[in-house]
Design a protein around this motif. Structure first.
Motif, PDB file in Angstrom:
ATOM      1  N   ASP A   1      12.467   6.845  -6.398  1.00 18.58           N
ATOM      2  CA  ASP A   1      11.593   5.764  -6.839  1.00 18.58           C
ATOM      3  C   ASP A   1      11.002   4.921  -5.717  1.00 18.58           C
ATOM      4  O   ASP A   1      10.037   4.196  -5.935  1.00 18.58           O
ATOM      5  CB  ASP A   1      12.299   4.872  -7.859  1.00 18.58           C
ATOM      6  CG  ASP A   1      13.584   4.253  -7.322  1.00 18.58           C
ATOM      7  OD1 ASP A   1      14.077   4.702  -6.267  1.00 18.58           O
ATOM      8  OD2 ASP A   1      14.096   3.332  -7.970  1.00 18.58           O
ATOM      9  N   VAL A   2      11.542   5.016  -4.520  1.00 17.36           N
ATOM     10  CA  VAL A   2      11.003   4.269  -3.381  1.00 17.36           C
ATOM     11  C   VAL A   2      10.890   5.193  -2.173  1.00 17.36           C
ATOM     12  O   VAL A   2      11.611   6.187  -2.073  1.00 17.36           O
ATOM     13  CB  VAL A   2      11.898   3.045  -3.039  1.00 17.36           C
ATOM     14  CG1 VAL A   2      11.868   2.012  -4.151  1.00 17.36           C
ATOM     15  CG2 VAL A   2      13.321   3.474  -2.739  1.00 17.36           C
ATOM     16  N   PRO A   3       9.997   4.886  -1.228  1.00 14.93           N
ATOM     17  CA  PRO A   3       9.848   5.754  -0.049  1.00 14.93           C
ATOM     18  C   PRO A   3      11.150   5.976   0.719  1.00 14.93           C
ATOM     19  O   PRO A   3      11.361   7.050   1.280  1.00 14.93           O
ATOM     20  CB  PRO A   3       8.820   5.012   0.806  1.00 14.93           C
ATOM     21  CG  PRO A   3       8.005   4.242  -0.184  1.00 14.93           C
ATOM     22  CD  PRO A   3       8.989   3.822  -1.245  1.00 14.93           C
TER      23      PRO A   3
ATOM     24  N   GLU B   1       1.879   7.027  -6.863  1.00 18.54           N
ATOM     25  CA  GLU B   1       0.917   8.054  -7.267  1.00 18.54           C
ATOM     26  C   GLU B   1       1.403   9.447  -6.861  1.00 18.54           C
ATOM     27  O   GLU B   1       1.237  10.404  -7.616  1.00 18.54           O
ATOM     28  CB  GLU B   1      -0.461   7.762  -6.676  1.00 18.54           C
ATOM     29  CG  GLU B   1      -1.123   6.528  -7.253  1.00 18.54           C
ATOM     30  CD  GLU B   1      -1.247   6.573  -8.767  1.00 18.54           C
ATOM     31  OE1 GLU B   1      -1.711   7.607  -9.301  1.00 18.54           O
ATOM     32  OE2 GLU B   1      -0.862   5.588  -9.431  1.00 18.54           O
ATOM     33  N   ALA B   2       2.010   9.567  -5.691  1.00 22.17           N
ATOM     34  CA  ALA B   2       2.515  10.866  -5.223  1.00 22.17           C
ATOM     35  C   ALA B   2       3.619  11.375  -6.149  1.00 22.17           C
ATOM     36  O   ALA B   2       3.685  12.576  -6.442  1.00 22.17           O
ATOM     37  CB  ALA B   2       3.025  10.744  -3.794  1.00 22.17           C
ATOM     38  N   ARG B   3       4.481  10.483  -6.608  1.00 23.11           N
ATOM     39  CA  ARG B   3       5.544  10.891  -7.537  1.00 23.11           C
ATOM     40  C   ARG B   3       4.955  11.526  -8.789  1.00 23.11           C
ATOM     41  O   ARG B   3       5.464  12.523  -9.289  1.00 23.11           O
ATOM     42  CB  ARG B   3       6.413   9.683  -7.938  1.00 23.11           C
ATOM     43  CG  ARG B   3       7.312   9.181  -6.845  1.00 23.11           C
ATOM     44  CD  ARG B   3       8.161   7.993  -7.309  1.00 23.11           C
ATOM     45  NE  ARG B   3       9.296   8.452  -8.107  1.00 23.11           N
ATOM     46  CZ  ARG B   3       9.500   8.129  -9.380  1.00 23.11           C
ATOM     47  NH1 ARG B   3       8.673   7.323 -10.012  1.00 23.11           N
ATOM     48  NH2 ARG B   3      10.568   8.602 -10.018  1.00 23.11           N
TER      49      ARG B   3
ATOM     50  N   GLU C   1       0.832  -1.208   0.000  1.00 24.41           N
ATOM     51  CA  GLU C   1       0.000   0.000   0.000  1.00 24.41           C
ATOM     52  C   GLU C   1       0.865   1.255   0.000  1.00 24.41           C
ATOM     53  O   GLU C   1       0.585   2.216  -0.712  1.00 24.41           O
ATOM     54  CB  GLU C   1      -0.922  -0.001   1.218  1.00 24.41           C
ATOM     55  CG  GLU C   1      -1.966  -1.095   1.167  1.00 24.41           C
ATOM     56  CD  GLU C   1      -2.647  -1.321   2.500  1.00 24.41           C
ATOM     57  OE1 GLU C   1      -2.023  -1.060   3.558  1.00 24.41           O
ATOM     58  OE2 GLU C   1      -3.812  -1.752   2.495  1.00 24.41           O
ATOM     59  N   THR C   2       1.919   1.259   0.784  1.00 22.94           N
ATOM     60  CA  THR C   2       2.827   2.403   0.839  1.00 22.94           C
ATOM     61  C   THR C   2       3.445   2.631  -0.537  1.00 22.94           C
ATOM     62  O   THR C   2       3.527   3.769  -1.010  1.00 22.94           O
ATOM     63  CB  THR C   2       3.936   2.178   1.880  1.00 22.94           C
ATOM     64  OG1 THR C   2       3.330   1.927   3.150  1.00 22.94           O
ATOM     65  CG2 THR C   2       4.849   3.371   1.991  1.00 22.94           C
TER      66      THR C   2
END
Length: 188
Positions: free
Chosen positions: A114-116, A97-99, A90-91
């Motif tokens: 590309d990753v949190p 989507e935020a990117r 989910e994260t």
């Protein structure tokens, strides 16, 4: 992270008290059959904690989040729709989507952020670029100075001109905060 581990004043800097993690490892690999295993902080005693100062903008965001969404029954700040733990999947979906909302199409197509975990790298890199003392950056990030420099040294390269200006100001006694000025006077 639970609300009890946060100091979120009305204004100014706050603090997070980090005290462990609960990575998803799968229920077959935990003693209690849960899919998340509670662990202490990396390379520290199981009961160790680490206070991390947070800037006013993050304090305000967390206060607004709590006001809008509340906390989970166990006090966690972030929860899934039905109160459970947020899954890595989910994260990752929200991050993707935020990117798209904040980056250019070229950046979205690249590996940039590309990753949190990229947010952590950005924060630590930003602290170094801002000139925060390396020992303090290492403490806040939970690293040794050696690890900090091994992974973030490229951020502090090409800073010779900036470094020269800082040294020159120090030698001339200009623009020094009390801690530095006091240390300089003690040595003379």
């Amino acid at each position: 992270m639970s609300k009890a581990d946060c100091t979120l004043p009305e204004s100014g800097w706050g603090q997070l008290l980090l005290n462990g993690s609960s990575p998803r490892v799968g229920s077959r690999w935990t003693d209690d059959g849960q899919s998340h295993e509670k662990r202490g902080l990396k390379r520290r005693a199981r009961s160790a904690t680490r206070p991390v100062p947070i800037p006013p903008v993050l304090v305000q965001l967390l206060r607004e989040h709590i006001e809008e969404f509340g906390v989970a029954p166990d006090g966690r700040l972030f929860q899934a729709a039905e109160g459970g733990l947020i899954l890595t999947k989910e994260t990752a979906e929200v991050w993707k989507e935020a990117r798209k909302l904040v980056l250019t199409p070229e950046q979205v197509a690249s590996p940039f952020a590309d990753v949190p975990y990229s947010a952590r790298h950005t924060a630590v890199s930003g602290w170094l670029t801002a000139g925060v003392d390396k020992a303090e950056v290492a403490r806040r990030a939970g690293h040794s100075i050696a690890v900090l420099l091994r992974f973030y040294a490229k951020v502090i390269s090409d800073r010779e001109e900036h470094s020269n200006a800082l040294i020159e100001r120090f030698l001339n006694g200009e623009d020094l905060d009390e801690g530095v000025r006091g240390g300089r006077q003690a040595q003379t």
